[in-house]
Every structure is written in C-alpha cells, then in structure tokens.
Design a protein around this motif. Sequence first.
Motif, PDB file in Angstrom:
ATOM      1  N   ASP A   1       4.139  10.037  10.503  1.00 32.80           N
ATOM      2  CA  ASP A   1       3.159   8.956  10.297  1.00 32.80           C
ATOM      3  C   ASP A   1       2.418   8.610  11.582  1.00 32.80           C
ATOM      4  OD1 ASP A   1       3.790   8.781   7.624  1.00 32.80           O
ATOM      5  OD2 ASP A   1       5.130   7.053   7.840  1.00 32.80           O
TER       6      ASP A   1
ATOM      7  N   THR B   1       0.814  -1.217   0.000  1.00 31.75           N
ATOM      8  CA  THR B   1       0.000   0.000   0.000  1.00 31.75           C
ATOM      9  C   THR B   1       0.850   1.271   0.000  1.00 31.75           C
ATOM     10  OG1 THR B   1      -0.227   0.061   2.415  1.00 31.75           O
ATOM     11  CG2 THR B   1      -1.904  -1.158   1.187  1.00 31.75           C
ATOM     12  N   GLY B   2       2.074   1.179   0.535  1.00 28.40           N
ATOM     13  CA  GLY B   2       2.972   2.343   0.523  1.00 28.40           C
ATOM     14  C   GLY B   2       3.267   2.788  -0.905  1.00 28.40           C
TER      15      GLY B   2
ATOM     16  N   ARG C   1      -0.113  11.921  12.779  1.00 21.83           N
ATOM     17  CA  ARG C   1      -1.144  12.513  11.932  1.00 21.83           C
ATOM     18  C   ARG C   1      -2.540  12.196  12.482  1.00 21.83           C
ATOM     19  NH1 ARG C   1       0.191   8.276   7.351  1.00 21.83           N
ATOM     20  NH2 ARG C   1      -1.160   6.595   8.053  1.00 21.83           N
TER      21      ARG C   1
ATOM     22  N   TYR D   1       0.676   5.310  -2.053  1.00 21.27           N
ATOM     23  CA  TYR D   1       0.874   6.681  -1.548  1.00 21.27           C
ATOM     24  C   TYR D   1       2.071   7.331  -2.252  1.00 21.27           C
ATOM     25  CZ  TYR D   1      -2.594   5.560   1.965  1.00 21.27           C
ATOM     26  OH  TYR D   1      -3.766   5.209   2.571  1.00 21.27           O
ATOM     27  N   ARG D   2       3.083   6.525  -2.531  1.00 22.41           N
ATOM     28  CA  ARG D   2       4.260   7.049  -3.235  1.00 22.41           C
ATOM     29  C   ARG D   2       3.896   7.458  -4.668  1.00 22.41           C
ATOM     30  NH1 ARG D   2       9.421   5.793  -1.244  1.00 22.41           N
ATOM     31  NH2 ARG D   2       9.364   4.814   0.802  1.00 22.41           N
TER      32      ARG D   2
ATOM     33  N   ALA E   1       0.236  11.558   2.469  1.00 25.55           N
ATOM     34  CA  ALA E   1      -0.509  10.447   3.085  1.00 25.55           C
ATOM     35  C   ALA E   1      -1.312  10.896   4.303  1.00 25.55           C
ATOM     36  CB  ALA E   1       0.445   9.325   3.477  1.00 25.55           C
TER      37      ALA E   1
ATOM     38  N   ARG F   1      10.009  10.662   9.453  1.00 26.96           N
ATOM     39  CA  ARG F   1       8.863  10.012   8.805  1.00 26.96           C
ATOM     40  C   ARG F   1       8.029   9.268   9.863  1.00 26.96           C
ATOM     41  NH1 ARG F   1       8.287   6.153   4.274  1.00 26.96           N
ATOM     42  NH2 ARG F   1      10.479   5.616   4.300  1.00 26.96           N
TER      43      ARG F   1
ATOM     44  N   ARG G   1      10.706   5.513  -5.650  1.00 24.12           N
ATOM     45  CA  ARG G   1      11.672   5.213  -4.583  1.00 24.12           C
ATOM     46  C   ARG G   1      12.687   6.331  -4.405  1.00 24.12           C
ATOM     47  NH1 ARG G   1       8.747   1.363  -2.163  1.00 24.12           N
ATOM     48  NH2 ARG G   1       7.647   0.298  -3.819  1.00 24.12           N
TER      49      ARG G   1
ATOM     50  N   ARG H   1       0.716   0.988   6.969  1.00 24.18           N
ATOM     51  CA  ARG H   1       0.751   1.624   8.291  1.00 24.18           C
ATOM     52  C   ARG H   1      -0.564   1.445   9.042  1.00 24.18           C
ATOM     53  NH1 ARG H   1       4.725   2.192   5.859  1.00 24.18           N
ATOM     54  NH2 ARG H   1       6.422   3.703   6.046  1.00 24.18           N
ATOM     55  N   ASP H   2      -1.656   1.251   8.287  1.00 19.91           N
ATOM     56  CA  ASP H   2      -2.997   1.234   8.887  1.00 19.91           C
ATOM     57  C   ASP H   2      -3.791   0.005   8.441  1.00 19.91           C
ATOM     58  OD1 ASP H   2      -3.190   1.881   6.212  1.00 19.91           O
ATOM     59  OD2 ASP H   2      -4.826   3.306   6.486  1.00 19.91           O
TER      60      ASP H   2
ATOM     61  N   ARG I   1      -6.353   9.361   1.626  1.00 17.38           N
ATOM     62  CA  ARG I   1      -6.532   8.086   2.316  1.00 17.38           C
ATOM     63  C   ARG I   1      -7.863   7.435   1.950  1.00 17.38           C
ATOM     64  NH1 ARG I   1      -2.272   7.512   5.228  1.00 17.38           N
ATOM     65  NH2 ARG I   1      -2.954   5.418   5.744  1.00 17.38           N
TER      66      ARG I   1
HETATM   67  O1  C5P Z   1       5.960   1.650   3.192  1.00 14.95           O
HETATM   68  P1  C5P Z   1       6.512   2.863   2.484  1.00 14.95           P
HETATM   69  O2  C5P Z   1       7.758   3.389   3.118  1.00 14.95           O
HETATM   70  O3  C5P Z   1       6.655   2.678   1.020  1.00 14.95           O
HETATM   71  O4  C5P Z   1       5.381   3.969   2.695  1.00 14.95           O
HETATM   72  C1  C5P Z   1       5.567   5.293   2.278  1.00 14.95           C
HETATM   73  C2  C5P Z   1       4.678   6.228   3.071  1.00 14.95           C
HETATM   74  O5  C5P Z   1       3.313   6.047   2.704  1.00 14.95           O
HETATM   75  C3  C5P Z   1       4.700   6.086   4.586  1.00 14.95           C
HETATM   76  O6  C5P Z   1       5.767   6.800   5.180  1.00 14.95           O
HETATM   77  C4  C5P Z   1       3.349   6.662   4.989  1.00 14.95           C
HETATM   78  O7  C5P Z   1       3.398   8.070   5.065  1.00 14.95           O
HETATM   79  C5  C5P Z   1       2.470   6.291   3.817  1.00 14.95           C
HETATM   80  N1  C5P Z   1       1.653   5.098   4.059  1.00 14.95           N
HETATM   81  C6  C5P Z   1       0.485   5.243   4.773  1.00 14.95           C
HETATM   82  N2  C5P Z   1      -0.358   4.194   4.942  1.00 14.95           N
HETATM   83  C7  C5P Z   1      -0.072   2.989   4.430  1.00 14.95           C
HETATM   84  C8  C5P Z   1       1.142   2.801   3.706  1.00 14.95           C
HETATM   85  C9  C5P Z   1       1.987   3.881   3.557  1.00 14.95           C
HETATM   86  O8  C5P Z   1       0.201   6.335   5.261  1.00 14.95           O
HETATM   87  N3  C5P Z   1      -0.920   1.994   4.584  1.00 14.95           N
END
Ligand code: C5P
Length: 226
Positions: free
Chosen positions: A187, A34-35, A190, A38-39, A105, A183, A93, A132-133, A111
């Motif tokens: 995260d 899922t990250g 928020r 957001y990226r 994010a 970060r 990346r 993260r969630d 979201r």
């Molecule tokens: O896991 P990764 O480092 O690729 O995630 C990048 C960013 O995306 C996290 O630092 C966070 O801000 C956001 N993210 C999120 N919820 C998720 C996955 C990622 O808020 N489920």
Amino acid sequence: DRQPIIAIDGPAGAGKSTVARQVAAKLGLVYLDTGAMYRAITWLILQEGIALDDECAIAELANRCVIELAPSQDLQSPVQVSINGRDVTQAIRSLEVTSQVSTVAAQTAVRQALVKQQQNWGKKGGLVAEGRDIGTHVFPDAEVKIFLTASVQERARRRLKDFKKQGQSTVSVEQLEKDIAERDRKDSTRKVSPLKKAPDAIEVNTDGLSVNEVTEKIVGYYQQRL
Ligand code: C5P
C-alpha cells in the motif's frame, strides 16, 4: 457549502474502522468505509475468475459495478456491503480477499472509479471517511485529518482477537504480522496514491490506547477546528 469532513487514514489494523464508526456515531456524521469498496471489487474479480493482472477486464468491471454501503446502527458491526446486488458483508473479510486486495487497489482504473464515487457521496460533507488516501486524494480539503498508526505487533494482536471472536483460530500471530507488514509495503509503495500521511494530518499512535481514548482525542480535534 458543505458540512465538515473527518479523514482517517493509516495502515492495516491500526483500528481505523472501529474508531471511525465511533467518532461518526458520537458526532452524528455518516461513516464511509472506503476499504470495503476495494474489498468488494476484489471479491467480484475472484468470483468471476478474472486474473489479477488483467487490468483491462478489471477496469471494465470497476466501471460498471454497483457498490452499496449501508452503515449499520450497531456500533460493533461493520457496514453492510453489496456489489451488483449481492450481499458480501462477510465475504469481503475473508483471508483470500484480504491477501489480494492490495494488488487490485494498486490499479489506476480501479482507484479512479472508486474515488469518483466516494467524492460523489461526500459532496455534502457530514462524514467520517476512512481509508489510505482520504486526506491526500479523496478529500484533500477535509477539516480534520488523522493518520492512525500502531506497531505491527499490536496490530497483529488486534487482528487475532477479531478472528477469534469470529470463531476462526487457525491463523497464528506470526502469520498475521507477516501479512500486515506485506500489505503495508504494497500500500505504501504503489505508484497511484500510496498510503502516506498528509502534511496537515495529525498522527495518532494507538499503541496502548483504548478505542474510547482514541475516539475522544479525535472528537477533541474536531471540536477545536469548528
Ligand atoms: O481498510 P481495509 O483493510 O479494509 O482496506 C483494504 C485494502 O484496500 C487496503 O489494504 C488497501 O490496499 C485498499 N485501500 C486503498 N485505499 C483506500 C482504502 C483501502 O487502497 N482508501
């Protein structure tokens, strides 16, 4: 009824991606990063020159963009990611995307749009979702919830190794520690779905453990639950 779901959450650099990919391959489940979503949105915002605090424009973009994830068969490589038909597998990346993604994010509309898509993909289950969630919001009824952690020092060392592998060696371990801590702070503080261990998640600290050892642990928890 649906197939089982494994939720893996945790802070940046705890090893979630590598472990989640390996667990998915071992159990024949689909891997959902899922990250990466957001990226991808963050990349598009930067690309289109939209200001990071223009929540309106960002909401509009989040609701109409098409993100596709194609898990690669190769355990070592990350998922193939595209947004609006453009391959951004490498681009998401970059240090720039990494340093801005938490700001994007944190926005409610972003979201909402992404969680909806994740839940759609997960309807039938049979996946390992990482983020993260996931255990707290996306799949609160996941059969197995893992909260993966590691010390900031260990996480920075791992990131440095990754960067060196990619031929980028301009960044110092001190800088990486600072970036990771920042970060984590963004995260977990928020307002919308902050990074938090679900009450029923199992915490696994990966300091000093190999990828295989962590994978085995999670596969073990999964088998106990079935
Ligand atoms: O896991 P990764 O480092 O690729 O995630 C990048 C960013 O995306 C996290 O630092 C966070 O801000 C956001 N993210 C999120 N919820 C998720 C996955 C990622 O808020 N489920």
